[in-house]
Design a protein around this motif. Structure first.
Motif, PDB file in Angstrom:
ATOM      1  N   LEU A  32      16.497  78.244  93.133  1.00 15.39           N
ATOM      2  CA  LEU A  32      17.276  77.375  92.267  1.00 15.39           C
ATOM      3  C   LEU A  32      16.693  75.969  92.292  1.00 15.39           C
ATOM      4  CD1 LEU A  32      19.824  76.959  90.478  1.00 15.39           C
ATOM      5  CD2 LEU A  32      21.009  76.245  92.576  1.00 15.39           C
ATOM      6  N   SER A  34      17.540  72.319  91.362  1.00 17.39           N
ATOM      7  CA  SER A  34      18.850  71.696  91.233  1.00 17.39           C
ATOM      8  C   SER A  34      18.767  70.212  91.552  1.00 17.39           C
ATOM      9  CB  SER A  34      19.826  72.380  92.209  1.00 17.39           C
ATOM     10  OG  SER A  34      21.084  71.759  92.239  1.00 17.39           O
ATOM     11  N   TYR A  35      19.756  69.466  91.059  1.00 19.60           N
ATOM     12  CA  TYR A  35      19.976  68.086  91.474  1.00 19.60           C
ATOM     13  C   TYR A  35      21.403  68.011  91.988  1.00 19.60           C
ATOM     14  CZ  TYR A  35      20.565  62.988  91.170  1.00 19.60           C
ATOM     15  OH  TYR A  35      20.826  61.660  91.455  1.00 19.60           O
ATOM     16  N   SER A  38      24.172  67.038  89.468  1.00 18.64           N
ATOM     17  CA  SER A  38      24.217  67.681  88.159  1.00 18.64           C
ATOM     18  C   SER A  38      25.390  68.658  88.084  1.00 18.64           C
ATOM     19  CB  SER A  38      22.909  68.441  87.904  1.00 18.64           C
ATOM     20  OG  SER A  38      23.071  69.391  86.870  1.00 18.64           O
ATOM     21  N   ALA A  41      24.052  72.262  87.390  1.00 17.64           N
ATOM     22  CA  ALA A  41      23.533  72.930  88.588  1.00 17.64           C
ATOM     23  C   ALA A  41      24.661  73.271  89.556  1.00 17.64           C
ATOM     24  CB  ALA A  41      22.498  72.031  89.280  1.00 17.64           C
ATOM     25  N   TRP A  42      25.654  72.423  89.613  1.00 15.62           N
ATOM     26  CA  TRP A  42      26.815  72.639  90.493  1.00 15.62           C
ATOM     27  C   TRP A  42      27.510  73.944  90.143  1.00 15.62           C
ATOM     28  CZ3 TRP A  42      30.707  68.014  91.331  1.00 15.62           C
ATOM     29  CH2 TRP A  42      31.658  68.357  92.296  1.00 15.62           C
ATOM     30  N   ARG A  45      25.590  76.751  91.635  1.00 10.36           N
ATOM     31  CA  ARG A  45      25.737  76.795  93.096  1.00 10.36           C
ATOM     32  C   ARG A  45      27.059  77.432  93.502  1.00 10.36           C
ATOM     33  NH1 ARG A  45      23.988  71.177  92.908  1.00 10.36           N
ATOM     34  NH2 ARG A  45      26.060  70.554  93.603  1.00 10.36           N
ATOM     35  N   TYR A  57      16.459  76.523  97.662  1.00  6.87           N
ATOM     36  CA  TYR A  57      16.908  75.340  96.915  1.00  6.87           C
ATOM     37  C   TYR A  57      15.739  74.370  96.754  1.00  6.87           C
ATOM     38  CZ  TYR A  57      19.979  71.323  95.808  1.00  6.87           C
ATOM     39  OH  TYR A  57      20.592  70.252  95.216  1.00  6.87           O
ATOM     40  N   VAL A  81      17.994  70.433  84.424  1.00  9.70           N
ATOM     41  CA  VAL A  81      18.379  71.319  85.520  1.00  9.70           C
ATOM     42  C   VAL A  81      19.713  71.946  85.142  1.00  9.70           C
ATOM     43  CG1 VAL A  81      17.149  70.050  87.332  1.00  9.70           C
ATOM     44  CG2 VAL A  81      19.511  69.433  86.807  1.00  9.70           C
ATOM     45  N   PRO A  82      19.979  73.133  85.670  1.00 11.85           N
ATOM     46  CA  PRO A  82      19.181  73.878  86.644  1.00 11.85           C
ATOM     47  C   PRO A  82      18.145  74.774  85.973  1.00 11.85           C
ATOM     48  CG  PRO A  82      21.189  75.072  86.221  1.00 11.85           C
ATOM     49  CD  PRO A  82      21.277  73.815  85.387  1.00 11.85           C
ATOM     50  N   SER A  94      22.758  76.741  82.346  1.00 11.41           N
ATOM     51  CA  SER A  94      23.668  77.071  83.446  1.00 11.41           C
ATOM     52  C   SER A  94      24.675  78.157  83.094  1.00 11.41           C
ATOM     53  CB  SER A  94      24.410  75.816  83.918  1.00 11.41           C
ATOM     54  OG  SER A  94      25.270  75.316  82.903  1.00 11.41           O
ATOM     55  N   GLN A 233      24.743  69.031  99.734  1.00  6.15           N
ATOM     56  CA  GLN A 233      23.446  69.523  99.289  1.00  6.15           C
ATOM     57  C   GLN A 233      22.337  68.786 100.028  1.00  6.15           C
ATOM     58  OE1 GLN A 233      23.695  72.299  97.490  1.00  6.15           O
ATOM     59  NE2 GLN A 233      25.859  71.780  97.803  1.00  6.15           N
TER      60      GLN A 233
END
Length: 239
Positions: A32, A34-35, A38, A41-42, A45, A57, A81-82, A94, A233
């Protein structure tokens, strides 16, 4: 000896530090990009944690332009992202990723069995993913800020969120139990939690939405939501 084939996206690995989670994948290899902050992206997750899936990650620092690096753009041409690499295949966007994970790993489920309830879950999720996020994401806010200043950017973000939350609160008054749709966690909750974070971030008066806040409080009790939170994270930084 046969030469080993080079990984298609190996150029990305020196660019981004990889961190591995501690759960189980059932033999699948998941990566993944990710930021930590974001919301898109969250969402992913949360679903990965809900399904108990191990993944690597790769942090992509949006504030430092990591999403515009040539190696990353070769993976995600939209500079967003993601991104996910699942058994060597690239998955983008996402919401399509979370639906893919739900279809590939149907239990524990995040979509109800009843087709009308499934529709309601998707309706609420898309209120956020399709109606709030596109006009409140980083690239739009950066453009508003550059043209009209920081205060205008903040007001734009508040408008983009509250105009949908005003109606969503009424929808949830009818559809919710403990969670957005009845008493089971669904993709609607997955999408709601990050957006509430953005509401607080941009100064929305969240006290106007007691049903939303009640659902958030229920979700925050659950370990998958805790594991997916930005502050835990590996690339989290206080800003």
């Amino acid at each position: 000896k046969k030469k080993k084939k080079k990984k298609k996206y190996s150029a990305l690995i020196p660019l981004l530090k990889a961190v591995v989670s501690t759960q189980s994948t059932g033999g699948h290899k998941i990566e993944l990009y990710s930021y930590w902050r974001s919301s898109a992206a969250w969402r992913v997750r949360i679903v990965l944690a809900w399904k108990g899936l191990e993944y690597t990650y790769h942090p992509v620092n949006l504030l430092k332009g990591g999403n515009h690096e040539e190696a990353y753009v070769s993976l995600h041409p939209m500079h967003q992202v993601p991104s996910m690499i699942f058994d060597g295949k690239v998955l983008l966007q996402s919401y399509s990723i979370v639906e893919f994970l739900e279809e590939t790993f149907p239990e524990p489920h995040l979509l109800p069995k009843d087709p009308f309830l499934r529709q309601k879950v998707r309706e609420i999720a898309l209120d956020i993913v399709a109606d709030i996020h596109p006009v409140q994401n980083q690239s739009v806010l950066a453009r508003v800020g550059a043209a009209q200043g920081e205060e205008a950017k903040k007001e734009w973000a508040k408008w983009a969120i509250s105009r949908i939350f005003n109606g969503l609160e009424k929808v949830l008054e009818k559809s919710s139990g403990r969670f957005c749709v009845g008493d089971e966690v669904s993709l609607a909750d997955v999408c709601l939690i990050p957006q509430v974070y953005n509401g607080y971030r941009w100064g929305v008066d969240m006290q106007k939405y007691p049903v939303i806040l009640r659902i958030v409080a229920e979700c925050e009790k659950l370990e998958p939501f805790q594991k997916a939170h930005p502050t835990v994270q590996p690339d989290f930084e206080k800003i």
